[in-house]
Design a protein around this motif. Structure first.
Motif, PDB file in Angstrom:
ATOM      1  N   TYR A  29       0.813  -1.216   0.000  1.00  0.00           N
ATOM      2  CA  TYR A  29       0.000   0.000   0.000  1.00  0.00           C
ATOM      3  C   TYR A  29       0.851   1.272   0.000  1.00  0.00           C
ATOM      4  CZ  TYR A  29      -4.449  -2.427   0.898  1.00  0.00           C
ATOM      5  OH  TYR A  29      -5.575  -3.211   0.804  1.00  0.00           O
ATOM      6  N   GLU A  30       1.978   1.262   0.694  1.00  0.00           N
ATOM      7  CA  GLU A  30       2.762   2.477   0.858  1.00  0.00           C
ATOM      8  C   GLU A  30       3.911   2.543  -0.151  1.00  0.00           C
ATOM      9  OE1 GLU A  30       2.024   3.384   5.589  1.00  0.00           O
ATOM     10  OE2 GLU A  30       3.869   2.354   5.021  1.00  0.00           O
ATOM     11  N   GLY A  31       4.608   3.682  -0.166  1.00  0.00           N
ATOM     12  CA  GLY A  31       5.761   3.857  -1.049  1.00  0.00           C
ATOM     13  C   GLY A  31       5.382   4.475  -2.376  1.00  0.00           C
ATOM     14  N   PRO A  32       6.381   4.880  -3.154  1.00  0.00           N
ATOM     15  CA  PRO A  32       6.119   5.590  -4.417  1.00  0.00           C
ATOM     16  C   PRO A  32       5.405   4.750  -5.466  1.00  0.00           C
ATOM     17  CG  PRO A  32       8.460   5.055  -4.184  1.00  0.00           C
ATOM     18  CD  PRO A  32       7.819   4.770  -2.863  1.00  0.00           C
ATOM     19  N   ASN A  33       5.511   3.425  -5.379  1.00  0.00           N
ATOM     20  CA  ASN A  33       4.823   2.555  -6.339  1.00  0.00           C
ATOM     21  C   ASN A  33       3.689   1.771  -5.695  1.00  0.00           C
ATOM     22  OD1 ASN A  33       6.339   3.032  -8.804  1.00  0.00           O
ATOM     23  ND2 ASN A  33       8.066   2.072  -7.741  1.00  0.00           N
ATOM     24  N   GLY A  34       3.245   2.218  -4.501  1.00  0.00           N
ATOM     25  CA  GLY A  34       2.201   1.513  -3.784  1.00  0.00           C
ATOM     26  C   GLY A  34       0.804   1.919  -4.213  1.00  0.00           C
ATOM     27  N   LEU A  35      -0.171   1.204  -3.682  1.00  0.00           N
ATOM     28  CA  LEU A  35      -1.564   1.472  -4.031  1.00  0.00           C
ATOM     29  C   LEU A  35      -1.977   2.896  -3.703  1.00  0.00           C
ATOM     30  CD1 LEU A  35      -3.391  -1.789  -2.844  1.00  0.00           C
ATOM     31  CD2 LEU A  35      -3.024  -1.044  -5.203  1.00  0.00           C
ATOM     32  N   ILE A  36      -1.566   3.382  -2.546  1.00  0.00           N
ATOM     33  CA  ILE A  36      -2.005   4.715  -2.126  1.00  0.00           C
ATOM     34  C   ILE A  36      -1.491   5.788  -3.071  1.00  0.00           C
ATOM     35  CG2 ILE A  36      -1.808   6.411  -0.255  1.00  0.00           C
ATOM     36  CD1 ILE A  36      -1.737   3.856   1.631  1.00  0.00           C
ATOM     37  N   ALA A  37      -0.287   5.587  -3.604  1.00  0.00           N
ATOM     38  CA  ALA A  37       0.271   6.565  -4.543  1.00  0.00           C
ATOM     39  C   ALA A  37      -0.585   6.676  -5.802  1.00  0.00           C
ATOM     40  CB  ALA A  37       1.704   6.175  -4.920  1.00  0.00           C
ATOM     41  N   GLY A  38      -1.283   5.603  -6.154  1.00  0.00           N
ATOM     42  CA  GLY A  38      -2.127   5.635  -7.344  1.00  0.00           C
ATOM     43  C   GLY A  38      -3.588   5.888  -7.062  1.00  0.00           C
ATOM     44  N   ALA A  39      -3.941   6.096  -5.800  1.00  0.00           N
ATOM     45  CA  ALA A  39      -5.344   6.257  -5.430  1.00  0.00           C
ATOM     46  C   ALA A  39      -5.876   7.616  -5.843  1.00  0.00           C
ATOM     47  CB  ALA A  39      -5.510   6.077  -3.922  1.00  0.00           C
ATOM     48  N   SER A  40      -7.172   7.652  -6.117  1.00  0.00           N
ATOM     49  CA  SER A  40      -7.835   8.913  -6.466  1.00  0.00           C
ATOM     50  C   SER A  40      -9.304   8.811  -6.090  1.00  0.00           C
ATOM     51  CB  SER A  40      -7.676   9.215  -7.957  1.00  0.00           C
ATOM     52  OG  SER A  40      -8.215   8.160  -8.740  1.00  0.00           O
ATOM     53  N   ASP A  41     -10.015   9.906  -6.270  1.00  0.00           N
ATOM     54  CA  ASP A  41     -11.401  10.008  -5.842  1.00  0.00           C
ATOM     55  C   ASP A  41     -12.260   8.899  -6.452  1.00  0.00           C
ATOM     56  OD1 ASP A  41     -13.444  11.522  -4.414  1.00  0.00           O
ATOM     57  OD2 ASP A  41     -14.257  11.923  -6.412  1.00  0.00           O
ATOM     58  N   GLY A  42     -13.014   8.196  -5.590  1.00  0.00           N
ATOM     59  CA  GLY A  42     -13.960   7.200  -6.053  1.00  0.00           C
ATOM     60  C   GLY A  42     -13.429   5.783  -6.134  1.00  0.00           C
ATOM     61  N   LYS A  43     -12.118   5.601  -6.051  1.00  0.00           N
ATOM     62  CA  LYS A  43     -11.556   4.253  -6.086  1.00  0.00           C
ATOM     63  C   LYS A  43     -11.934   3.521  -4.791  1.00  0.00           C
ATOM     64  CE  LYS A  43      -8.791   4.981  -9.803  1.00  0.00           C
ATOM     65  NZ  LYS A  43      -8.616   4.141 -10.998  1.00  0.00           N
ATOM     66  N   ILE A  44     -12.048   2.198  -4.879  1.00  0.00           N
ATOM     67  CA  ILE A  44     -12.357   1.376  -3.717  1.00  0.00           C
ATOM     68  C   ILE A  44     -11.277   0.314  -3.560  1.00  0.00           C
ATOM     69  CG2 ILE A  44     -13.996  -0.235  -2.661  1.00  0.00           C
ATOM     70  CD1 ILE A  44     -16.218   1.158  -4.193  1.00  0.00           C
ATOM     71  N   VAL A  45     -10.783   0.157  -2.334  1.00  0.00           N
ATOM     72  CA  VAL A  45      -9.809  -0.879  -2.024  1.00  0.00           C
ATOM     73  C   VAL A  45     -10.431  -1.818  -1.001  1.00  0.00           C
ATOM     74  CG1 VAL A  45      -7.520  -1.403  -1.109  1.00  0.00           C
ATOM     75  CG2 VAL A  45      -7.869   0.659  -2.485  1.00  0.00           C
ATOM     76  N   ILE A  46     -10.364  -3.123  -1.282  1.00  0.00           N
ATOM     77  CA  ILE A  46     -10.904  -4.148  -0.395  1.00  0.00           C
ATOM     78  C   ILE A  46      -9.744  -5.031   0.042  1.00  0.00           C
ATOM     79  CG2 ILE A  46     -12.594  -5.987  -0.140  1.00  0.00           C
ATOM     80  CD1 ILE A  46     -13.918  -4.946  -2.741  1.00  0.00           C
ATOM     81  N   ASP A  47      -9.525  -5.124   1.341  1.00  0.00           N
ATOM     82  CA  ASP A  47      -8.454  -5.982   1.840  1.00  0.00           C
ATOM     83  C   ASP A  47      -9.042  -7.250   2.437  1.00  0.00           C
ATOM     84  OD1 ASP A  47      -5.991  -6.966   2.556  1.00  0.00           O
ATOM     85  OD2 ASP A  47      -6.026  -5.980   4.510  1.00  0.00           O
ATOM     86  N   HIS A  48      -8.745  -8.385   1.798  1.00  0.00           N
ATOM     87  CA  HIS A  48      -9.234  -9.681   2.254  1.00  0.00           C
ATOM     88  C   HIS A  48      -8.244 -10.381   3.186  1.00  0.00           C
ATOM     89  CE1 HIS A  48     -12.691  -9.487  -0.361  1.00  0.00           C
ATOM     90  NE2 HIS A  48     -11.935  -9.325  -1.430  1.00  0.00           N
ATOM     91  N   SER A  49      -7.183  -9.695   3.580  1.00  0.00           N
ATOM     92  CA  SER A  49      -6.185 -10.268   4.472  1.00  0.00           C
ATOM     93  C   SER A  49      -6.724 -10.353   5.904  1.00  0.00           C
ATOM     94  CB  SER A  49      -4.921  -9.402   4.470  1.00  0.00           C
ATOM     95  OG  SER A  49      -4.539  -9.043   3.161  1.00  0.00           O
ATOM     96  N   THR A  50      -6.057 -11.170   6.718  1.00  0.00           N
ATOM     97  CA  THR A  50      -6.333 -11.186   8.156  1.00  0.00           C
ATOM     98  C   THR A  50      -5.180 -10.477   8.847  1.00  0.00           C
ATOM     99  OG1 THR A  50      -7.502 -13.290   7.963  1.00  0.00           O
ATOM    100  CG2 THR A  50      -6.825 -12.610  10.173  1.00  0.00           C
ATOM    101  N   VAL A  51      -5.429  -9.251   9.268  1.00  0.00           N
ATOM    102  CA  VAL A  51      -4.367  -8.447   9.896  1.00  0.00           C
ATOM    103  C   VAL A  51      -4.862  -7.935  11.251  1.00  0.00           C
ATOM    104  CG1 VAL A  51      -3.057  -7.916   7.803  1.00  0.00           C
ATOM    105  CG2 VAL A  51      -5.037  -6.505   8.379  1.00  0.00           C
ATOM    106  N   ASN A  52      -4.815  -6.642  11.487  1.00  0.00           N
ATOM    107  CA  ASN A  52      -5.325  -6.077  12.738  1.00  0.00           C
ATOM    108  C   ASN A  52      -6.041  -4.760  12.449  1.00  0.00           C
ATOM    109  OD1 ASN A  52      -3.195  -4.274  12.287  1.00  0.00           O
ATOM    110  ND2 ASN A  52      -1.833  -5.350  13.688  1.00  0.00           N
ATOM    111  N   ARG A  53      -6.771  -4.284  13.441  1.00  0.00           N
ATOM    112  CA  ARG A  53      -7.548  -3.056  13.244  1.00  0.00           C
ATOM    113  C   ARG A  53      -6.649  -1.858  12.986  1.00  0.00           C
ATOM    114  NH1 ARG A  53     -12.093  -2.119  17.719  1.00  0.00           N
ATOM    115  NH2 ARG A  53     -10.253  -2.056  19.045  1.00  0.00           N
TER     116      ARG A  53
END
Length: 296
Positions: free
Chosen positions: A75-99
């Motif tokens: 998700y993070e970093g210059p080539n991560g998902l957040i760097a490419g995010a924009s208005d209206g996009k949806i990200v769904i995380d199916h991982s088991t992580v933490n709150r």
């Protein structure tokens, strides 16, 4: 139909991706491993060069990754998902992580105008292959309504639990119970054998009685046939139970039974961590000198 993307083409993610393709979604993939990408592409997926490029290309991105650090790496970093995010996009995380991880990436995505759902899945590789996963979703109702049609490609029971992180809470509750159930079942099956009762017969009768749990269906055949290849590994189960115990500390919740289950899982992890969770029985087999196997 929306363009979708999937990152994390493991034993769960690859069949989930295949179901997206079967449902007619134009599907883009990214993975650190070449083999799974080639398999997805051979099935009809398109490859993106980075998480950032994938995010810029599609409407909805799904991730299914093993640990919290994997989420941050993608998700993070210059080539991560957040760097490419924009208005209206949806990200769904199916991982088991933490709150904490859920809240962290949700805020970063919101700053870019994107929406986030934590949506852990249950059902294992069998459910992923069959397209019958249970999906527990946390996040904004509007994001859930937009994304539900996509998740229906591989999910059979899809529920909006509540705010961000609430899907993760339910998944941690589920997995901490798996640790207790598998530890208790190990004692149950070996006690049956030691007392002269065929564990398969005991299972058949308990399945029709009040002591039954779905974990019995998961474990009995694998144990009796000595099939410990990981559908869901002890290592991953232990990670999830530790996350559940961390959450319990944060909300001041005593979990005496879960702590005992965690100790049993940790014991099995020392030697059998890469094997399936039903291998939790193996340390007790060694301790008692009894190896469970199907009777002819």
């Amino acid at each position: 139909m929306k363009k979708v993307g999937f990152i994390g083409l493991g034993t769960m993610g690859l069949p989930m991706t295949n179901h997206l393709l079967d449902a007619g979604f134009e599907t883009y993939v990214v993975s650190r491993s070449r083999g799974p990408v080639d398999k997805a592409v051979s099935y009809g997926a398109l490859e993106a060069n980075s998480p950032k490029e994938l995010m810029e290309t599609v409407d909805i991105v799904m991730t299914c990754l093993p640990v919290p650090q994997s989420i941050l790496d993608v998700y993070e970093g210059p080539n991560g998902l957040i760097a490419g995010a924009s208005d209206g996009k949806i990200v769904i995380d199916h991982s088991t992580v933490n709150r904490e991880t859920n809240m962290h990436v949700s805020k970063l995505l919101a700053d870019k105008g994107a929406l986030f759902l934590d949506a852990p899945v249950s059902g294992g590789p069998m459910g992923a292959n069959a397209g019958t996963l249970t999906i527990m979703c946390g996040g904004e109702q509007a994001a859930f309504e937009q994304a539900k049609q996509v998740m229906e490609a591989f999910g059979e029971y899809i529920v909006h639990v509540g705010s961000t992180g609430s899907g993760t809470v339910v998944k941690l509750l589920n997995n901490m119970l798996i640790g207790v159930h598998q530890s208790a079942l190990a004692e149950c099956y070996i006690m049956a054998e030691k007392a002269g009762v065929d564990p398969a017969v005991a299972y058949d009768l308990i399945k029709r009685s009040a002591g039954f749990s779905k974990s019995m269906d998961w474990s009995v055949d694998a144990i009796l046939d000595r099939q410990f290849d990981p559908r869901f590994s002890i290592n991953l189960l232990h990670k999830d139970i530790r996350l559940a115990l961390e959450l319990a500390e944060q909300i001041d919740m005593p979990l005496d039974m879960i702590k005992l289950g965690e100790r049993k899982v940790a014991e099995a992890k020392e030697e059998f961590g890469n094997q399936d969770v039903c291998a939790i029985v193996r340390p007790l087999e060694e301790k008692t000198g009894i190896m469970l196997k199907r009777r002819q």
